[in-house]
Design a protein around this motif. Structure first.
Motif, PDB file in Angstrom:
ATOM      1  N   LEU A  10      14.728  44.961 -25.220  1.00 50.26           N
ATOM      2  CA  LEU A  10      16.096  43.268 -24.164  1.00 50.26           C
ATOM      3  C   LEU A  10      14.042  42.615 -24.287  1.00 50.26           C
ATOM      4  O   LEU A  10      14.347  41.437 -24.349  1.00 50.26           O
ATOM      5  N   ALA A  14      13.522  38.836 -26.013  1.00 51.73           N
ATOM      6  CA  ALA A  14      12.903  37.650 -25.233  1.00 51.73           C
ATOM      7  C   ALA A  14      11.715  36.790 -25.683  1.00 51.73           C
ATOM      8  O   ALA A  14      12.189  36.013 -26.244  1.00 51.73           O
ATOM      9  N   LYS A  19      17.020  33.981 -26.567  1.00 59.74           N
ATOM     10  CA  LYS A  19      17.144  34.750 -24.942  1.00 59.74           C
ATOM     11  C   LYS A  19      18.854  35.155 -24.428  1.00 59.74           C
ATOM     12  O   LYS A  19      18.758  35.189 -23.159  1.00 59.74           O
ATOM     13  N   ARG A  20      19.128  35.902 -25.864  1.00 59.50           N
ATOM     14  CA  ARG A  20      20.652  35.893 -25.261  1.00 59.50           C
ATOM     15  C   ARG A  20      20.355  37.365 -24.890  1.00 59.50           C
ATOM     16  O   ARG A  20      20.874  38.346 -24.137  1.00 59.50           O
ATOM     17  N   PHE A  22      17.728  37.793 -22.659  1.00 64.02           N
ATOM     18  CA  PHE A  22      17.441  38.254 -21.362  1.00 64.02           C
ATOM     19  C   PHE A  22      18.471  37.470 -20.663  1.00 64.02           C
ATOM     20  O   PHE A  22      18.801  38.186 -19.499  1.00 64.02           O
ATOM     21  N   GLU A  23      19.307  37.512 -21.314  1.00 61.98           N
ATOM     22  CA  GLU A  23      20.733  36.979 -20.361  1.00 61.98           C
ATOM     23  C   GLU A  23      21.921  38.378 -20.255  1.00 61.98           C
ATOM     24  O   GLU A  23      22.118  38.981 -18.795  1.00 61.98           O
ATOM     25  N   MET A  24      21.386  39.498 -21.119  1.00 58.88           N
ATOM     26  CA  MET A  24      21.613  40.913 -20.971  1.00 58.88           C
ATOM     27  C   MET A  24      21.189  41.503 -19.628  1.00 58.88           C
ATOM     28  O   MET A  24      21.449  42.328 -19.228  1.00 58.88           O
ATOM     29  N   VAL A  26      19.357  40.043 -17.367  1.00 54.84           N
ATOM     30  CA  VAL A  26      20.057  38.982 -16.073  1.00 54.84           C
ATOM     31  C   VAL A  26      21.154  39.880 -15.918  1.00 54.84           C
ATOM     32  O   VAL A  26      21.706  40.037 -14.336  1.00 54.84           O
ATOM     33  N   ALA A  27      22.351  39.757 -16.830  1.00 54.60           N
ATOM     34  CA  ALA A  27      23.209  40.792 -17.021  1.00 54.60           C
ATOM     35  C   ALA A  27      23.108  42.316 -16.038  1.00 54.60           C
ATOM     36  O   ALA A  27      23.997  42.720 -14.816  1.00 54.60           O
ATOM     37  N   LYS A  28      22.499  42.430 -16.350  1.00 55.97           N
ATOM     38  CA  LYS A  28      22.499  44.712 -15.698  1.00 55.97           C
ATOM     39  C   LYS A  28      21.382  44.366 -14.742  1.00 55.97           C
ATOM     40  O   LYS A  28      21.454  45.249 -13.305  1.00 55.97           O
ATOM     41  N   TRP A 199      29.581  37.905 -14.197  1.00 52.66           N
ATOM     42  CA  TRP A 199      29.194  38.745 -15.140  1.00 52.66           C
ATOM     43  C   TRP A 199      29.557  40.433 -14.495  1.00 52.66           C
ATOM     44  O   TRP A 199      28.948  40.097 -13.735  1.00 52.66           O
TER      45      TRP A 199
ATOM     46  N   TRP B  34      28.971  44.036 -22.701  1.00 49.81           N
ATOM     47  CA  TRP B  34      27.547  44.535 -22.016  1.00 49.81           C
ATOM     48  C   TRP B  34      27.646  44.070 -20.704  1.00 49.81           C
ATOM     49  O   TRP B  34      27.229  45.024 -19.459  1.00 49.81           O
ATOM     50  N   ALA B  35      28.022  42.672 -20.011  1.00 47.46           N
ATOM     51  CA  ALA B  35      27.930  42.242 -19.350  1.00 47.46           C
ATOM     52  C   ALA B  35      28.875  42.881 -17.693  1.00 47.46           C
ATOM     53  O   ALA B  35      28.798  43.394 -17.131  1.00 47.46           O
ATOM     54  N   HIS B  38      28.689  46.626 -17.204  1.00 45.30           N
ATOM     55  CA  HIS B  38      26.891  46.347 -16.226  1.00 45.30           C
ATOM     56  C   HIS B  38      28.459  46.058 -14.941  1.00 45.30           C
ATOM     57  O   HIS B  38      28.284  46.390 -13.802  1.00 45.30           O
ATOM     58  N   LEU B  39      28.731  44.919 -15.024  1.00 42.42           N
ATOM     59  CA  LEU B  39      29.795  44.859 -13.787  1.00 42.42           C
ATOM     60  C   LEU B  39      30.479  45.954 -13.661  1.00 42.42           C
ATOM     61  O   LEU B  39      30.776  46.329 -11.830  1.00 42.42           O
ATOM     62  N   ASN B  55      26.402  33.338 -12.915  1.00 37.89           N
ATOM     63  CA  ASN B  55      25.849  33.138 -14.375  1.00 37.89           C
ATOM     64  C   ASN B  55      26.147  32.067 -15.120  1.00 37.89           C
ATOM     65  O   ASN B  55      24.991  31.551 -15.786  1.00 37.89           O
ATOM     66  N   LEU B  62      19.020  28.316 -17.952  1.00 39.07           N
ATOM     67  CA  LEU B  62      18.133  28.724 -19.079  1.00 39.07           C
ATOM     68  C   LEU B  62      17.893  28.128 -20.039  1.00 39.07           C
ATOM     69  O   LEU B  62      16.683  28.296 -21.163  1.00 39.07           O
TER      70      LEU B  62
END
Lengths: 199, 167
Positions: A10, A14, A19-20, A22-24, A26-28, A199, B34-35, B38-39, B55, B62
């Motif tokens: 990832l 990035a 950018k998506r 990097f968003e993954m 962030v979500a993690k 998320w 995916w998000a 994970h949540l 977010n 971003l």
């Protein structure tokens, strides 16, 4: 592909402008980072501000990330430094380096309690999410509930779960997916499908 | 979506994982899955979600950031440099061989390379006193490295021509 390799993939995506990806990341890691920051910033709104700043700093610093350490270890250091700078700027005491040694980053745990880091409105949302997840978990068929519990709470591999549940690995994979998808279906109205509120 | 579930558990092999990441790049629903997964995991582990709107705000922040384009890793650069050097060496080698072959090709009376005739001294124009020596030793020369018999023929022709002129 293991957890660290997934993060590295990832990061590399990035670094190439995705950018998506990097968003993954962030979500993690957002909740883990938020929990870390809440150890020395009590106000939930401030925690979110510092978490956001830390992620943006991490994004800007991506070209310097060479993968010598795990991504979260690197993010942890950025988070700590951002929090220190924030506290100094606010005239409050910043944590010393020994209070948050980066060596503990990868195994960082902070008790089992759901820490309240939210404003009343956000806290209500958090409780709704937690209640929905827990209620749906209880309503799941036993084989799905066992599979996702062994994976998410015990952290077992599919192979180990297959051994415990005496079934093929493919069945474990399918059960965990069905459990997640059942819970996700219940969560989506809360989260908002078109524009996620979280998320 | 099942592969996303397996991916986040580290249960896809490398090729499958790379393919899945590529799919995520073009499919927002996969990233949303995916998000959300994970949540769910974090909630089961008693991790508190961040506040509503976090977010959204982060995405906006971003989006305002210039896209990161990091330089390739050094190992790639080193490999690229090595490749460039070896390619340059190969090209130089080919040019050197071509150069030698071009300027050492035999020029005889029946040569079609008319434009070469006036370009500097040829072997035939070399010191005539060396011809006998060259002819004598040419038989012992390594023919494998220069299989053409043309130089030998030229030397002999040169000697004959000199003989006729002296007569």
């Amino acid at each position: 592909m293991g957890d660290r390799e997934i993060d590295q993939q990832l990061v590399e995506r990035a670094q190439r402008g995705d950018k998506r990806a990097f968003e993954m990341l962030v979500a993690k890691y957002q909740r883990k980072l938020g929990r870390l920051l809440s150890r020395f910033i009590r106000d939930s709104a401030e925690v979110e501000d510092v978490a956001q700043e830390a992620f943006i700093k991490a994004y800007r610093a991506l070209p310097s990330f060479r993968g010598d350490s795990a991504f979260y270890t690197w993010l942890y250091r950025i988070g700590i430094n951002t929090a220190k700078n924030y506290l100094v700027a606010m005239g409050r005491r910043a944590p010393t380096t020994t209070e948050f040694d980066s060596e503990e980053a990868e195994n960082f745990e902070d008790g089992d309690q759901l820490r309240d880091v939210n404003t009343p409105e956000a806290e209500l949302m958090s409780k709704q999410i937690a209640a929905t997840v827990n209620e749906t978990m209880q309503a799941l068929p036993e084989e799905l509930r066992t599979a996702i519990t062994l994976r998410e709470i015990e952290g077992l591999s599919y192979e180990d779960i297959a051994t415990i549940m005496n079934c093929p690995i493919g069945t474990v994979r399918s059960r965990i997916f069905r459990a997640r998808e059942t819970i996700a279906e219940r969560l989506r109205p809360l989260l908002g499908t078109s524009k996620d509120k979280r998320w | 979506m099942e592969r996303i579930s397996a991916l986040m558990d580290g249960e896809l092999d490398d090729d499958e994982a790379v393919q899945e990441f590529k799919r995520c790049g073009g499919d927002a629903t996969l990233v949303e899955g995916w998000a959300t997964y994970h949540l769910i995991g974090d909630v089961l582990r008693k991790e508190a979600p961040l506040g509503a709107g976090f977010n959204e705000r982060l995405r906006e922040a971003l989006a305002a950031e210039p896209t990161v384009l990091a330089p390739r890793p050094r190992t790639f650069q080193r490999r690229a440099r090595l490749f460039a050097l070896s390619a340059a060496a190969s090209v130089a080698g080919v040019l050197a061989v071509g150069w030698l072959a071009y300027f050492n090709q035999p020029i005889g009376p029946d040569s079609t390379g008319g434009t070469m005739a006036g370009k500097g001294p040829t072997v035939a124009e070399a010191d005539a006193s060396m011809n006998e020596y060259l002819v004598a030793h040419h038989e012992y020369a390594d023919t494998a490295s220069m299989p053409s018999v043309t130089p030998y023929v030229r030397y002999v022709n040169e000697i004959r021509r000199e003989g006729a002129m002296s007569r």
